[in-house]
Design an enzyme around this catalytic site. Structure first.
Site, PDB file in Angstrom:
ATOM      1  N   GLU A 269       0.839  -1.192   0.000  1.00 15.62           N
ATOM      2  CA  GLU A 269       0.000   0.000   0.000  1.00 15.62           C
ATOM      3  C   GLU A 269       0.883   1.254   0.000  1.00 15.62           C
ATOM      4  OE1 GLU A 269      -3.405   2.097   2.868  1.00 15.62           O
ATOM      5  OE2 GLU A 269      -2.039   0.578   3.672  1.00 15.62           O
ATOM      6  N   LYS A 327      -9.763   1.917  -2.948  1.00 12.07           N
ATOM      7  CA  LYS A 327     -10.156   1.439  -1.628  1.00 12.07           C
ATOM      8  C   LYS A 327     -11.559   1.941  -1.272  1.00 12.07           C
ATOM      9  CE  LYS A 327      -8.514   1.121   3.161  1.00 12.07           C
ATOM     10  NZ  LYS A 327      -7.503   1.565   4.145  1.00 12.07           N
ATOM     11  N   CYS A 378      -5.135  -2.677   2.996  1.00 12.09           N
ATOM     12  CA  CYS A 378      -4.950  -2.532   4.427  1.00 12.09           C
ATOM     13  C   CYS A 378      -6.109  -3.117   5.225  1.00 12.09           C
ATOM     14  CB  CYS A 378      -4.689  -1.055   4.759  1.00 12.09           C
ATOM     15  SG  CYS A 378      -4.050  -0.792   6.433  1.00 12.09           S
TER      16      CYS A 378
END
Length: 510
Positions: A269, A327, A378
């Protein structure tokens, strides 16, 4: 310990509840003493027997203080990196976070006390385990959710984890809480037949569910492929400084070029702490062409700006045009700032790079190395219902993360364990790239195939198989287990009311 003693000396029961919360944390990584996930809740249940409603709520709260005060102590490390002004506030803010989280088991204790009309065996074996699971789900859902330290995650390598492909993480939590209730029944139920039956059920459940690990819910759909995960190990304190930017780009490029024999190479990430358009022409486009010439593909964590919105993204690069995953589930306070009108004073003290992000839109998969890849960034992989949205179409799972925010704390190991649960639930190989660790490559049974040491610059390489098919959990999600646990709680509530009415009626007749 006699129950009467816990009743006579309430402080002993309180201490037991607090200690059981602390003990439960040791069931999770990095300690991974999985049976403690049964013993910890069992001790809490034991402290609840013969306690008043107020005491049950208090002991549930004490359990939560132990569980979260120890288990998510890493929050302090993350907050202290939000700027010099935040260092003094890190401990107070983390304490508030723990105090709020502890409300969940505290309220659970009060609700558990509402079933006093039922027998101890029914409460221990049916009602309290169902309540436990319901409150785990509520904690993982309300206010964007915090599905961390779920009992199920601790069992990824143990027999109860065999239930994960069937009913998912929450289903495993339900099973573990049921085992905890059975354990208490063995020592506390008065009738011998109940104690013997509880012991038999522990054995049947443990070994029966463990046998599910032998079931292959998914199947290979292609030949083995070589993959690599790059752990660049760029310290969070220097990652966003302009003077280290080119050094970071050079590090990732050089580490990647040494592994062009891999079909797919994954970076963490925000491996590139910049917008895609800032690095596309001079850096990523040539690297993508180089990858394509070797038959490889890259998945790179960076940021993408569309209009006025900025997204935390993963770019899939190779022979074809770039594809992006944005995301969807952002981290409050880290990636976006809620309640700005109330907390403006706090945000002005925080120095969080790329903290004004927008939630993603579109699909949950990208094409890479000839495969449909299910991507999470994440914290998203803590939500099983998010990960399964790209399935069963996807043949691989990829999670990219940056756990460097939490340093050498419990968080990186806990997060890696959560990733393993997603692989086990879905029957897919998982490639997990984390900036400073813990990176890993995980098999479809949740087994670790390759693991990087924390705080080291390292590239992991292994062979994986594209997988097809769907586990029951992929097909059904969390709905069945949540419906069942709330159904059990409701039936128990109605049964308790009927018993109370019957008792009151007999009392009036006499």
């Amino acid at each position: 310990m006699r129950l009467g003693l816990l009743h006579e000396r309430a402080w002993l029961g309180d201490l037991l509840a607090l200690g059981s919360g602390l003990l439960t944390v040791v069931a999770f990584a990095p300690y991974s003493i999985a049976p403690l996930a049964v013993i910890g809740p069992a001790l809490l249940f034991l402290s609840w027997l013969e306690a008043t409603p107020r005491r049950m709520a208090w002991r549930g709260y004490l359990f939560g203080l132990g569980l979260f005060g120890f288990g998510v102590s890493w929050i302090t490390s993350g907050l202290s990196l939000f700027g010099a002004h935040m260092q003094a506030l890190a401990l107070p803010l983390a304490s508030v976070f723990v105090l709020v989280l502890a409300l969940y088991p505290g309220i659970m204790g009060w609700v558990a006390s509402r079933f006093a009309g039922l027998s101890a065996a029914l409460r221990l074996i049916l009602i309290w385990p169902a309540l436990w699971t319901a409150f785990e789900w509520l904690r993982g859902t309300l206010f964007t959710g915090f599905p961390w330290l779920l009992l199920g995650d601790s069992q990824v390598a143990s027999a109860p984890g065999g239930f994960a492909p069937v009913l998912g993480d929450y289903g495993v939590s339900w099973l573990v809480a049921t085992l905890a209730g059975l354990l208490v029944c063995i020592v506390a139920c008065r009738r011998a037949i109940l104690r013997i039956g509880a012991a038999a059920m522990v054995l049947v459940l443990w070994f029966g569910v463990g046998a599910l690990r032998a079931v292959d819910w998914t199947h290979p759909t292609g030949a083995p492929m070589r993959v690599s995960v790059v752990q660049g190990n760029v310290p969070q304190q220097t990652k966003w400084r302009p003077e280290t930017f080119m050094r970071t780009l050079t590090r990732y490029r050089d580490l990647t070029r040494a592994h062009w024999d891999s079909r797919l190479i994954v970076w963490p990430e925000s491996a590139i702490p910049a917008l895609y358009r800032q690095v596309a022409g001079d850096y990523l486009d040539p690297l993508a062409a180089e990858a394509a010439s070797h038959g490889s593909a890259l998945m790179v964590g960076l940021f993408v700006k569309r209009g006025k919105k900025i997204y935390n993204a993963v770019a899939s690069l190779g022979a074809a045009a770039p594809e992006f995953y944005f995301k969807h589930h952002l981290v409050p306070f880290g990636e976006y700032m809620p309640f700005k009108h109330l907390l403006g004073w706090l945000y002005r003290r925080m120095d969080v790079p790329m903290s004004g992000l927008s939630p993603g839109h579109g699909g949950y998969t990208v094409q890479a190395a000839g495969q449909t890849v299910d991507v999470s960034i994440c914290y998203e992989d803590a939500y099983g219902d998010i990960v399964i949205r790209g399935l069963p179409q996807a043949s691989l799972l990829v999670n990219v993360s940056d756990d460097a925010w939490f340093g050498d704390s419990l968080e990186p190991a806990q997060h890696m364990q959560i990733g393993r649960m997603r692989a086990l639930e879905t029957g897919r190989y998982l490639l997990r790239a984390a900036n400073t660790g813990i990176s890993g490559i995980v098999g479809p049974k949740g087994e670790v195939l390759a693991l990087a040491d924390q705080d080291r610059t390292e590239v992991l390489t292994a062979e994986v198989r594209p997988m097809g098919g769907a586990t029951p959990y992929v097909r059904l999600g969390n709905t069945p287990v949540i419906a069942l646990v709330f159904g059990v709680v409701l039936l128990g509530w109605f049964a308790g009311r009927l018993i109370n009415r019957s008792g009151n009626h007999r009392g009036q007749e006499s």
